[in-house]
Scaffold this motif. Structure first.
Motif, PDB file in Angstrom:
ATOM      1  N   ALA A  14      -2.583   5.494 -12.250  1.00 51.26           N
ATOM      2  CA  ALA A  14      -2.790   4.798 -10.979  1.00 51.26           C
ATOM      3  C   ALA A  14      -4.177   5.058 -10.417  1.00 51.26           C
ATOM      4  O   ALA A  14      -4.855   4.142  -9.947  1.00 51.26           O
ATOM      5  CB  ALA A  14      -1.721   5.235  -9.979  1.00 51.26           C
ATOM      6  N   SER A  61      -8.014  -6.189  -4.214  1.00 51.98           N
ATOM      7  CA  SER A  61      -6.654  -6.741  -4.225  1.00 51.98           C
ATOM      8  C   SER A  61      -6.493  -7.761  -3.104  1.00 51.98           C
ATOM      9  O   SER A  61      -5.911  -8.840  -3.292  1.00 51.98           O
ATOM     10  CB  SER A  61      -5.629  -5.616  -4.057  1.00 51.98           C
ATOM     11  OG  SER A  61      -5.641  -4.736  -5.156  1.00 51.98           O
ATOM     12  N   ILE A 113       0.447  -3.785  -8.671  1.00 56.06           N
ATOM     13  CA  ILE A 113      -0.098  -3.872  -7.316  1.00 56.06           C
ATOM     14  C   ILE A 113      -0.823  -5.202  -7.080  1.00 56.06           C
ATOM     15  O   ILE A 113      -0.572  -5.891  -6.079  1.00 56.06           O
ATOM     16  CB  ILE A 113      -1.025  -2.680  -7.015  1.00 56.06           C
ATOM     17  CG1 ILE A 113      -0.234  -1.374  -7.037  1.00 56.06           C
ATOM     18  CG2 ILE A 113      -1.716  -2.867  -5.655  1.00 56.06           C
ATOM     19  CD1 ILE A 113       0.880  -1.296  -6.013  1.00 56.06           C
ATOM     20  N   LEU A 119      -5.870   1.343 -10.938  1.00 60.41           N
ATOM     21  CA  LEU A 119      -5.513   0.420  -9.867  1.00 60.41           C
ATOM     22  C   LEU A 119      -6.763  -0.147  -9.197  1.00 60.41           C
ATOM     23  O   LEU A 119      -7.721   0.572  -8.921  1.00 60.41           O
ATOM     24  CB  LEU A 119      -4.645   1.115  -8.819  1.00 60.41           C
ATOM     25  CG  LEU A 119      -3.196   1.415  -9.229  1.00 60.41           C
ATOM     26  CD1 LEU A 119      -2.454   2.050  -8.064  1.00 60.41           C
ATOM     27  CD2 LEU A 119      -2.478   0.160  -9.693  1.00 60.41           C
ATOM     28  N   ARG A 175       1.558   1.753  -3.545  1.00 61.24           N
ATOM     29  CA  ARG A 175       0.367   2.298  -4.194  1.00 61.24           C
ATOM     30  C   ARG A 175       0.299   3.817  -4.007  1.00 61.24           C
ATOM     31  O   ARG A 175       0.043   4.561  -4.955  1.00 61.24           O
ATOM     32  CB  ARG A 175      -0.900   1.650  -3.628  1.00 61.24           C
ATOM     33  CG  ARG A 175      -2.182   2.114  -4.356  1.00 61.24           C
ATOM     34  CD  ARG A 175      -3.427   1.849  -3.520  1.00 61.24           C
ATOM     35  NE  ARG A 175      -3.670   0.442  -3.301  1.00 61.24           N
ATOM     36  CZ  ARG A 175      -4.439  -0.313  -4.102  1.00 61.24           C
ATOM     37  NH1 ARG A 175      -5.008   0.213  -5.168  1.00 61.24           N
ATOM     38  NH2 ARG A 175      -4.626  -1.598  -3.816  1.00 61.24           N
ATOM     39  N   THR A 235       8.164  -1.737  -9.086  1.00 57.43           N
ATOM     40  CA  THR A 235       7.321  -2.160  -7.964  1.00 57.43           C
ATOM     41  C   THR A 235       7.820  -3.470  -7.385  1.00 57.43           C
ATOM     42  O   THR A 235       7.983  -3.617  -6.163  1.00 57.43           O
ATOM     43  CB  THR A 235       5.855  -2.306  -8.419  1.00 57.43           C
ATOM     44  OG1 THR A 235       5.344  -1.033  -8.810  1.00 57.43           O
ATOM     45  CG2 THR A 235       4.986  -2.879  -7.301  1.00 57.43           C
ATOM     46  N   GLU A 243       0.817  -1.209   0.000  1.00 54.01           N
ATOM     47  CA  GLU A 243       0.000   0.000   0.000  1.00 54.01           C
ATOM     48  C   GLU A 243       0.852   1.262   0.000  1.00 54.01           C
ATOM     49  O   GLU A 243       0.441   2.294  -0.538  1.00 54.01           O
ATOM     50  CB  GLU A 243      -0.966  -0.018   1.177  1.00 54.01           C
ATOM     51  CG  GLU A 243      -2.098  -1.034   1.020  1.00 54.01           C
ATOM     52  CD  GLU A 243      -2.883  -0.830  -0.266  1.00 54.01           C
ATOM     53  OE1 GLU A 243      -3.297   0.321  -0.532  1.00 54.01           O
ATOM     54  OE2 GLU A 243      -3.076  -1.814  -1.009  1.00 54.01           O
ATOM     55  N   LYS A 298      -8.147  -1.590  -2.833  1.00 60.88           N
ATOM     56  CA  LYS A 298      -7.502  -2.492  -1.883  1.00 60.88           C
ATOM     57  C   LYS A 298      -8.424  -3.651  -1.499  1.00 60.88           C
ATOM     58  O   LYS A 298      -7.961  -4.791  -1.320  1.00 60.88           O
ATOM     59  CB  LYS A 298      -7.082  -1.716  -0.636  1.00 60.88           C
ATOM     60  CG  LYS A 298      -6.376  -2.566   0.407  1.00 60.88           C
ATOM     61  CD  LYS A 298      -5.988  -1.740   1.619  1.00 60.88           C
ATOM     62  CE  LYS A 298      -5.290  -2.599   2.675  1.00 60.88           C
ATOM     63  NZ  LYS A 298      -4.926  -1.819   3.874  1.00 60.88           N
TER      64      LYS A 298
END
Length: 259
Positions: free
Chosen positions: A84, A94, A118, A88, A51, A147, A48, A91
């Motif tokens: 992003a 993910s 991510i 993305l 991110r 990343t 995170e 969360k």
């Protein structure tokens, strides 16, 4: 006029059920142990942080136009932070993808559409896995590599280039796929082509996750076609994504779940 995504979400909201309406022991177990899982989110803090770096990254990169393109941009030069913020995965999802990989003890994972890396990093948290992730955009692939380097990921192989060409070649070296995550070209024909290519390596306990199944009518048509595939025995609609199972013991069923 109400746009497509608003109408599709209203339909999802009206149809979605929770675990109290699930009669299948498999689906009840999956819902309570995966969708309702309250895991230690601190294990994802490092991801995170990356991110947050990406959503504030002011660098501009040039894209070559692989995939479906983006409704958010008119030209090929885009700021990393803009990419992003619009592309993305939240969360919540993910974490879900990691939970699915962990629950099914997935060891061979294929991801189509690395993006900024991510989701790949979340999946790679399960150290016993080997992830083959495919990205068509060279500049995006470079950021994803950064990343992976920052997070010290050693179980990820990034395959750069036209996925139509790189995927079949890579699959020749993979015996089976335990989990596949499709998040590349969000159009009807490419999505079905990728799915048909992937299923050649699935087994009865495999899981396929498709991102953005309600993004457009084309993606909804792809989702409906996949639901009727002869090897597909159960699908779950979480609105943002669809989950596909191939175990004949599940019978033919499609469930819209609250999440």
């Amino acid at each position: 006029m109400i746009n497509h995504q608003v109408k599709s979400y209203i339909r999802y909201w009206l149809e979605a059920v929770d675990h109290h309406s699930l009669h299948s022991p498999f689906l009840f177990d999956f819902y309570t142990k995966v969708l309702l899982l309250k895991n230690d989110r601190r294990q994802f803090d490092s991801i995170e942080r990356v991110r947050q770096q990406l959503v504030t990254d002011t660098r501009s990169i040039a894209l070559q136009g692989f995939g479906a393109g983006s409704k958010h941009f008119e030209d090929s030069n885009r700021a990393v932070k803009a990419i992003a913020r619009t592309s993305l995965t939240p969360k919540k999802f993910s974490t879900l993808y990691w939970s699915i990989a962990d629950y099914f003890d997935a060891k061979a994972i294929v991801e189509l559409g690395t993006a900024l890396g991510i989701n790949t990093a979340y999946l790679a948290k399960k150290l016993a896995t080997r992830i083959s992730t495919f990205e068509g955009e060279p500049e995006i692939a470079n950021i994803a590599r950064a990343t992976f380097s920052e997070l010290n990921l050693t179980n990820v192989e990034l395959i750069e280039g036209d996925i139509d060409k790189t995927l079949p070649l890579r699959l020749n070296t993979i015996e089976k796929i335990d989990l596949a995550f499709l998040d590349a070209n969000h159009q009807l024909a490419p999505t079905l082509h990728y799915f048909d290519t992937i299923v050649k390596k699935i087994h009865s306990k495999s899981v396929v996750i498709l991102d953005d199944i309600h993004q457009s009518k084309g993606m909804e048509d792809a989702w409906k076609t996949i639901q009727s595939h002869p090897l597909v025995y159960c699908t779950l609609d979480l609105y943002r994504c669809g989950i596909v199972f191939f175990d004949p013991s599940l019978n033919k069923q499609h469930v819209v779940l609250q999440f």
